[in-house]
Design a protein around this motif. Structure first.
Motif, short mmCIF file in Angstrom:
data_model
loop_
_atom_site.label_atom_id
_atom_site.label_comp_id
_atom_site.label_asym_id
_atom_site.label_seq_id
_atom_site.Cartn_x
_atom_site.Cartn_y
_atom_site.Cartn_z
N UNK A 40 0.82 -1.21 0.00
CA UNK A 40 0.00 0.00 0.00
C UNK A 40 0.85 1.26 0.00
N UNK A 41 0.58 2.16 -0.95
CA UNK A 41 1.29 3.41 -1.01
C UNK A 41 2.69 3.34 -1.59
N UNK A 85 7.50 -11.73 7.16
CA UNK A 85 7.58 -10.55 8.02
C UNK A 85 6.43 -9.60 7.69
N UNK A 86 6.06 -8.75 8.62
CA UNK A 86 4.99 -7.78 8.32
C UNK A 86 5.28 -6.94 7.07
N UNK A 87 6.54 -6.65 6.82
CA UNK A 87 6.88 -5.84 5.65
C UNK A 87 6.73 -6.60 4.33
N UNK A 88 6.42 -7.88 4.40
CA UNK A 88 6.11 -8.65 3.18
C UNK A 88 4.66 -8.47 2.75
N UNK A 89 3.87 -7.81 3.58
CA UNK A 89 2.47 -7.57 3.25
C UNK A 89 2.36 -6.77 1.95
N UNK A 90 1.64 -7.32 0.98
CA UNK A 90 1.51 -6.68 -0.34
C UNK A 90 0.60 -7.52 -1.23
#
Length: 113
Positions: A40-41, A85-90
């Motif tokens: 997102x973004x 990891x949370x930063x893999x959210x996409x």
């Protein structure tokens, strides 16, 4: 052209998912196939790609955790994702590298506790 990605979902940090992407009216064989993602973004980024002979290249952010593979007979490419990891959210998409085909809907991966 239709690229249908599947296998996404909600997973806790440290979990695993396996994504699949099947192509219709395109031929994966002979093309460098890739997984991309767009958070997102943020802009879409190249996560991993695989040459027709099986050699692979990964973004630093996923190296050692993700594995891309392909089955040309099934016109399908896969992405095994471990230690998420949370930063893999996409939203995750597959496409060929270079002259991209039309983008599919992608499959949403959410990593959250």
């Amino acid at each position: 052209v239709q690229l249908q990605a599947s296998g996404g979902g909600l997973v806790q940090p440290g979990g695993s998912l396996r994504l699949s992407c099947a192509g219709s009216r395109v031929i994966f064989s002979g093309n460098i196939m890739a997984w991309y993602r767009q958070a997102p973004g943020k802009q879409r980024e190249l996560v991993a790609h695989i040459f027709n002979g099986g050699s692979t290249v990964y973004a630093d952010s996923v190296k050692g955790r993700f594995t891309i593979s392909r089955d040309n007979a099934k016109n399908t490419v896969y992405l095994q994702m471990n230690s998420l990891k949370p930063e893999d959210t996409a939203l995750y998409y597959c496409n060929r590298v270079g002259a991209n085909w039309s983008w599919g809907q992608g499959t949403l991966v959410t990593v959250s506790s």
